[in-house]
Write a protein that holds these residues in place. Structure first.
Motif, PDB file in Angstrom:
ATOM      1  N   SER A 120      20.449  30.891  38.017  1.00 26.01           N
ATOM      2  CA  SER A 120      21.425  31.691  38.745  1.00 26.01           C
ATOM      3  C   SER A 120      20.734  32.792  39.539  1.00 26.01           C
ATOM      4  N   ARG A 121      21.332  33.146  40.641  1.00 23.40           N
ATOM      5  CA  ARG A 121      20.765  34.154  41.510  1.00 23.40           C
ATOM      6  C   ARG A 121      20.967  35.550  40.929  1.00 23.40           C
ATOM      7  N   LYS A 122      20.091  36.459  41.376  1.00 19.65           N
ATOM      8  CA  LYS A 122      20.113  37.821  40.856  1.00 19.65           C
ATOM      9  C   LYS A 122      21.420  38.522  41.192  1.00 19.65           C
ATOM     10  N   LYS A 123      21.916  38.311  42.399  1.00 18.25           N
ATOM     11  CA  LYS A 123      23.135  38.990  42.823  1.00 18.25           C
ATOM     12  C   LYS A 123      24.325  38.542  41.978  1.00 18.25           C
ATOM     13  N   GLY A 124      24.485  37.215  41.821  1.00 18.96           N
ATOM     14  CA  GLY A 124      25.592  36.702  41.031  1.00 18.96           C
ATOM     15  C   GLY A 124      25.510  37.125  39.578  1.00 18.96           C
ATOM     16  N   THR A 125      24.279  37.145  39.026  1.00 19.42           N
ATOM     17  CA  THR A 125      24.102  37.574  37.633  1.00 19.42           C
ATOM     18  C   THR A 125      24.474  39.040  37.464  1.00 19.42           C
ATOM     19  N   SER A 126      24.069  39.883  38.395  1.00 18.67           N
ATOM     20  CA  SER A 126      24.392  41.318  38.318  1.00 18.67           C
ATOM     21  C   SER A 126      25.893  41.547  38.394  1.00 18.67           C
ATOM     22  N   ILE A 127      26.572  40.808  39.274  1.00 22.68           N
ATOM     23  CA  ILE A 127      28.026  40.948  39.397  1.00 22.68           C
ATOM     24  C   ILE A 127      28.713  40.516  38.111  1.00 22.68           C
ATOM     25  N   ALA A 128      28.228  39.423  37.514  1.00 21.68           N
ATOM     26  CA  ALA A 128      28.842  38.933  36.278  1.00 21.68           C
ATOM     27  C   ALA A 128      28.660  39.917  35.134  1.00 21.68           C
ATOM     28  N   VAL A 129      27.434  40.416  34.957  1.00 19.27           N
ATOM     29  CA  VAL A 129      27.161  41.346  33.855  1.00 19.27           C
ATOM     30  C   VAL A 129      27.966  42.631  34.024  1.00 19.27           C
ATOM     31  N   ALA A 130      27.985  43.171  35.243  1.00 19.46           N
ATOM     32  CA  ALA A 130      28.731  44.398  35.493  1.00 19.46           C
ATOM     33  C   ALA A 130      30.223  44.193  35.236  1.00 19.46           C
ATOM     34  N   GLY A 131      30.747  43.032  35.647  1.00 15.15           N
ATOM     35  CA  GLY A 131      32.165  42.752  35.425  1.00 15.15           C
ATOM     36  C   GLY A 131      32.510  42.635  33.955  1.00 15.15           C
ATOM     37  N   ILE A 132      31.630  42.010  33.182  1.00 15.08           N
ATOM     38  CA  ILE A 132      31.881  41.859  31.743  1.00 15.08           C
ATOM     39  C   ILE A 132      31.860  43.212  31.036  1.00 15.08           C
ATOM     40  N   LYS A 358      37.271  44.546  37.202  1.00 14.79           N
ATOM     41  CA  LYS A 358      36.436  43.580  37.937  1.00 14.79           C
ATOM     42  C   LYS A 358      36.231  44.023  39.396  1.00 14.79           C
ATOM     43  N   VAL A 359      37.281  44.569  39.995  1.00 14.58           N
ATOM     44  CA  VAL A 359      37.175  45.011  41.382  1.00 14.58           C
ATOM     45  C   VAL A 359      36.212  46.190  41.499  1.00 14.58           C
ATOM     46  N   LEU A 360      36.332  47.138  40.581  1.00 15.66           N
ATOM     47  CA  LEU A 360      35.478  48.329  40.602  1.00 15.66           C
ATOM     48  C   LEU A 360      34.015  47.954  40.395  1.00 15.66           C
ATOM     49  N   SER A 361      33.735  47.123  39.407  1.00 15.71           N
ATOM     50  CA  SER A 361      32.345  46.732  39.132  1.00 15.71           C
ATOM     51  C   SER A 361      31.752  45.942  40.290  1.00 15.71           C
ATOM     52  N   SER A 362      32.545  45.068  40.904  1.00 12.14           N
ATOM     53  CA  SER A 362      32.041  44.280  42.037  1.00 12.14           C
ATOM     54  C   SER A 362      31.740  45.171  43.237  1.00 12.14           C
ATOM     55  N   LEU A 363      32.581  46.165  43.485  1.00  7.97           N
ATOM     56  CA  LEU A 363      32.333  47.086  44.594  1.00  7.97           C
ATOM     57  C   LEU A 363      31.026  47.846  44.399  1.00  7.97           C
ATOM     58  N   PHE A 368      25.074  48.173  46.112  1.00  4.51           N
ATOM     59  CA  PHE A 368      23.624  48.262  45.913  1.00  4.51           C
ATOM     60  C   PHE A 368      22.890  47.086  46.566  1.00  4.51           C
ATOM     61  N   PHE A 369      23.580  45.962  46.770  1.00  2.00           N
ATOM     62  CA  PHE A 369      22.963  44.818  47.444  1.00  2.00           C
ATOM     63  C   PHE A 369      23.199  44.846  48.949  1.00  2.00           C
ATOM     64  N   GLY A 370      23.784  45.914  49.437  1.00  2.00           N
ATOM     65  CA  GLY A 370      23.980  46.073  50.877  1.00  2.00           C
ATOM     66  C   GLY A 370      25.070  45.203  51.463  1.00  2.00           C
ATOM     67  N   MET A 371      26.020  44.780  50.654  1.00  2.00           N
ATOM     68  CA  MET A 371      27.109  43.944  51.139  1.00  2.00           C
ATOM     69  C   MET A 371      28.270  44.821  51.593  1.00  2.00           C
ATOM     70  N   PRO A 372      29.086  44.351  52.528  1.00  2.00           N
ATOM     71  CA  PRO A 372      30.248  45.126  52.973  1.00  2.00           C
ATOM     72  C   PRO A 372      31.237  45.359  51.833  1.00  2.00           C
ATOM     73  N   ALA A 373      31.957  46.459  51.925  1.00  2.00           N
ATOM     74  CA  ALA A 373      32.947  46.778  50.893  1.00  2.00           C
ATOM     75  C   ALA A 373      34.032  45.707  50.815  1.00  2.00           C
ATOM     76  N   ARG A 374      34.327  45.079  51.961  1.00  2.00           N
ATOM     77  CA  ARG A 374      35.337  44.020  51.960  1.00  2.00           C
ATOM     78  C   ARG A 374      34.907  42.846  51.095  1.00  2.00           C
ATOM     79  N   ASP A 375      33.609  42.494  51.128  1.00  2.00           N
ATOM     80  CA  ASP A 375      33.111  41.415  50.281  1.00  2.00           C
ATOM     81  C   ASP A 375      33.174  41.788  48.810  1.00  2.00           C
ATOM     82  N   GLY A 376      32.828  43.046  48.491  1.00  2.00           N
ATOM     83  CA  GLY A 376      32.911  43.488  47.106  1.00  2.00           C
ATOM     84  C   GLY A 376      34.335  43.456  46.585  1.00  2.00           C
ATOM     85  N   LEU A 377      35.286  43.880  47.410  1.00  2.00           N
ATOM     86  CA  LEU A 377      36.692  43.824  47.015  1.00  2.00           C
ATOM     87  C   LEU A 377      37.144  42.387  46.804  1.00  2.00           C
ATOM     88  N   ALA A 378      36.730  41.505  47.707  1.00  2.00           N
ATOM     89  CA  ALA A 378      37.129  40.103  47.596  1.00  2.00           C
ATOM     90  C   ALA A 378      36.547  39.451  46.342  1.00  2.00           C
TER      91      ALA A 378
END
Length: 806
Positions: A120-132, A358-363, A368-378
């Motif tokens: 798994s990619r680093k970005k997806g793993t970080s999002i999953a761990v933060a969400g959990i 989940k929304v807060l952790s993804s944002l 930190f990965f430089g993604m737009p806030a809209r992507d984090g919200l989605a």
């Protein structure tokens, strides 16, 4: 407490009442069970049809089917309730639903690939761990808050260990994500093959694995008595045994049978017996039957075998068995009981707050990965999607009286709300039409020569890849003007499970051998040219909507042009045509209508390699945006030292020009004089300006580029094919023409009525026809214009038993 959900069943059996000695079961049990199954299927399909515009998952529709018979709605009418859920029918339907969910979980395990989890990619793993982590922490606080807000008269006394179990079940149900449900939502929204979709899928898959691990450890501790730690340890040992012993034995046998085509449909019974055995073992060890079913699905091989099993059983399991389970979950929702509480308003607030972690952790992580806030919200909204794991957790907590009725219903409502609002909100945030209109003009003409040209090359098979390579080779990639090719393998979706398999296997499932061949072809091309970068991917979708995935890939890759193969294959040596698939024609037509960039349709007649021979290219220029785009592509190709370019401009004079003026006059009266005249004048100015620039910069500075003009004086339709035959006499390797050439001329409009393939335009259709007699390949180009709408006739339905000699 106004609750009527706790039911006791009389399970006392008479030893003298053997099933083969009486017809009681067939008379009293089977008709009621059949009625319940029929209601669940019909009601869930009805709700799914009603909510289809909102892209609501089927699992929600199945819950609503059960909710319709709850005490909130029709369940208040005793006759209706008794008709479907009589005293003798509840135990039978629950047994049936548990059987269905066991097989549903088995198919979920079969769809999931354990190897993908490990890489798994680093970005997806970080999002999953933060969400959990965020969900578990928020869950503890919100559960404590709602526990204090409950009415004292509704509190159920429990031991401290029950309270700890309630916290764990509540928080775990909040933190898990329904991976299969999410994958289907992304497929329906056409976001499955975007970066957003891949990141969300990776995070969802890791979260799902976390949920299964914790579920396996948690269930033994929810049982009364016994030795839960011993049950958890033995279950983990059984899982290890399945992966280290059972899997190495089964995988070679199954793969051998599938590769040699000796696998029979009757062997599906052996698979189902394996599900039963593994489910019984985990149930015997004190965990849950679905753990064994999931592990058995996970250890079986993927690819062709998984395709066959899914094809044979998925519709039956998802369409017939599962509705009974999910409708039983919705049946337990009692809204009047919720509204009668003193703090029902605050409980509603807690229900909404459950959507935030989940929304807060993804944002935070996406920031930190430089993604737009809209992507984090989605991504946060997508990870709120709940599935089978959350439902099973709440069901277990309810059956074992771990959660109080009020806490159960608050979380139940939150699960339904989270899953329902995902698709509408994501669809509102990522409106494809809005994104395409906001993008800059993506055309080859607007692209500077010193900028990277991004191309999306679509193919249905490996044979078409060779033709696409020749076109890309002719485009002339260099260090000054590099080319980035995104090769897309188009695969027809025959069932919904395939999309999930492909999306999580890095696009190496589906037609795996074909995909690997395509990848090797493009990799060999890039090794010859250092200025070419490439990436390959598969798009698995129904042919009716696959054009939306192609457009999304082009938008994601910021492509300037999409290359599509013509739906017919020409065999020059035999002068015959082989119809690939008429649906490919419809795909091309749909892409032309909605593409976010320019589009090229390639008619391959055996275009030679530029590295082996000099390429002779000809462009027919009549006027309009499509012709300017075609000329810009040919101009780019002519920069190669081994390429010769001949540009022929056709001028309409005499009667042909007079007829064109009459046509414009009639259009002016119907559409408005000012807009028609301005558009015509502007197009002429743009044509003259571009031709002048081409002659000054290209023709005068390059001996291999020739420019000539031909005049058409007659308004007869026969003059155009005659002129094209004269132009074709020297013989060329490749024609590059505009799709809308001469669209404002009556001469071309009359010819358009006789076109076999209107999506190619008049000139393209003539050149692609075998009756024209040319052996040249043809590239038909349409330039991207904002708000451009094209209506072409439906592709002709041609049914042939084999190649037709013309």
């Amino acid at each position: 407490m106004e609750m009527s959900y706790f039911a006791c069943y009389n399970v006392t059996l008479s030893a003298s009442n053997k099933i083969w000695m009486t017809d009681d079961v067939m008379i009293k049990r089977i008709p009621l069970l059949s009625l319940q199954i029929a209601y669940n299927i019909l009601a869930s399909r009805l709700f799914y049809f009603i909510l289809k515009p909102l892209h609501v998952p089927l699992i929600v529709a199945q819950m609503l089917a059960g909710f319709a018979l709850s005490p909130t709605l029709f369940g208040r009418f005793e006759q209706v309730f008794t008709l479907f859920y009589g005293q003798h029918g509840i135990l039978a339907i629950e047994t049936f639903s548990n059987l269905g969910i066991m097989y549903y979980v088995f198919l979920s395990g079969l769809e999931m690939n354990s190897e993908t989890i490990l890489r798994s990619r680093k970005k997806g793993t970080s999002i999953a761990v933060a969400g959990i982590v965020t969900s578990m922490l928020f869950g503890v606080g919100l559960f404590t808050l709602q526990h204090k807000l409950e009415d004292n008269e509704d509190m159920i006394s429990r031991k401290p260990n029950k309270q700890n179990q309630a916290y764990l079940f509540w928080c775990l149900a909040l933190s898990v994500t329904g991976f299969p449900v999410l994958a289907r939502i992304l497929a329906n929204l056409k976001l499955l093959y975007t970066k957003l979709g891949k990141d969300a899928l990776t995070a969802a898959m890791l979260t799902d694995v976390y949920g299964w691990v914790l579920f396996t450890l948690l269930i033994p501790y929810s049982n009364n008595g016994g030795k839960p730690y011993l049950s958890a340890i033995t279950t983990l040992l059984f899982i290890v045994f399945c992966f280290t012993v059972v899997r190495p034995i089964l995988v070679p046998i199954i793969e051998h049978k599938t590769s040699t085509n000796t696998w029979r449909k009757s062997h599906i019974l052996d698979v189902l017996m394996g599900v039963f055995i593994c489910s019984y073992i985990t149930d015997f060890l004190g965990t849950h039957p679905i753990v064994g079913a999931f592990v058995f699905g996970l250890i079986l091989p993927h690819g062709k075998f998984a395709d066959m099993v899914m094809e044979m059983s998925d519709d039956f399991v998802s369409g017939i068995l599962c509705p009974a389970f999910f409708s039983g979950f919705g049946f337990r929702l009692n809204l009047p009981y919720l509204w009668k509480q003193q703090n029902s308003g605050l409980m509603l607030l807690i229900m909404l707050l459950l959507c935030i972690p989940k929304v807060l952790s993804s944002l935070i992580v996406t920031f930190f990965f430089g993604m737009p806030a809209r992507d984090g919200l989605a991504i946060g909204l997508l990870l709120n999607t709940k599935g089978i794991m959350a439902v099973i957790l709440l069901n277990v907590a309810w059956d074992k009286r771990i959660l109080e009725p009020y806490a159960f219903m608050v979380m139940m409502m939150a699960i339904i709300v989270m899953t329902v609002i995902v698709s509408p909100l994501i669809n509102a945030i990522y409106k494809p039409k809005f994104r395409f209109m906001q993008s800059q003009l993506r055309t080859v003409q607007k692209l500077r020569f010193d900028m990277e040209l991004r191309v999306v090359a679509c193919v249905h098979n490996a044979k078409q890849s060779y033709g696409m390579i020749k076109v890309l080779e002719a485009i002339n990639a260099s260090r000054v003007s590099p080319v980035h090719v995104s090769a897309v393998h188009l695969v027809e979706l025959t069932r919904h499970g395939t999309a999930i398999l492909v999306s999580q296997m890095d696009n190496t499932i589906g037609s795996q051998a074909e995909f690997e061949t395509i990848t090797d072809i493009f990799e060999g091309f890039t090794q010859q040219y250092n200025a070419v970068r490439f990436d390959t991917s598969s798009v698995v979708s129904s042919y009716a909507t696959i054009h939306e995935d192609i457009n999304n890939v082009a938008e994601e890759k910021r492509a300037s042009i999409i290359l599509l193969p013509f739906h017919k294959e020409y065999i020059t040596s035999e002068s015959s045509i082989e119809i690939n698939n008429n649906e490919h024609c419809e795909i091309n037509k749909n892409v032309l209508q909605q593409a976010p960039c320019s589009v090229g349709i390639f008619v391959d007649r055996g275009l030679g390699s530029l590295s082996k021979t000099n390429m002779r290219i000809i462009t027919i220029f009549i006027g309009g945006s499509d012709d300017r785009e075609a000329l810009s592509i040919a101009w780019r190709m002519a920069r190669h030292s081994e390429t010769q370019l001949h540009v022929v401009r056709i001028l309409l004079l005499g009667k042909a020009a007079e007829k064109a003026k009459e046509l414009k006059t009639s259009k002016t009266k119907s559409n408005g004089m000012l807009s028609t005249v301005m558009d015509d004048v502007m197009q002429k100015e743009l044509d003259e300006e571009y031709i002048l620039s081409f002659r000054l910069k290209a023709v005068n500075n390059n001996d291999s580029i020739v420019y000539s003009e031909r005049e058409v004086h007659s308004d007869k339709s026969e003059e155009i094919p005659t002129l094209l035959n004269e132009i074709d006499k020297p013989g060329y390797d490749l024609y590059v023409v505009g799709q809308g050439s001469g669209k404002n001329s009556p001469v071309f409009l009359r010819l358009l009525k006789w076109c076999d393939h209107p999506e190619l335009g008049v000139i393209g259709d003539i050149l692609a026809s075998t009756s024209f007699g040319t052996h040249s390949s043809v590239l038909i180009v349409q330039q991207y214009l904002p708000g451009r709408k094209r209506v072409v006739r439906k592709c002709h339905r041609e049914i042939k038993s084999g190649p037709e000699i013309l």
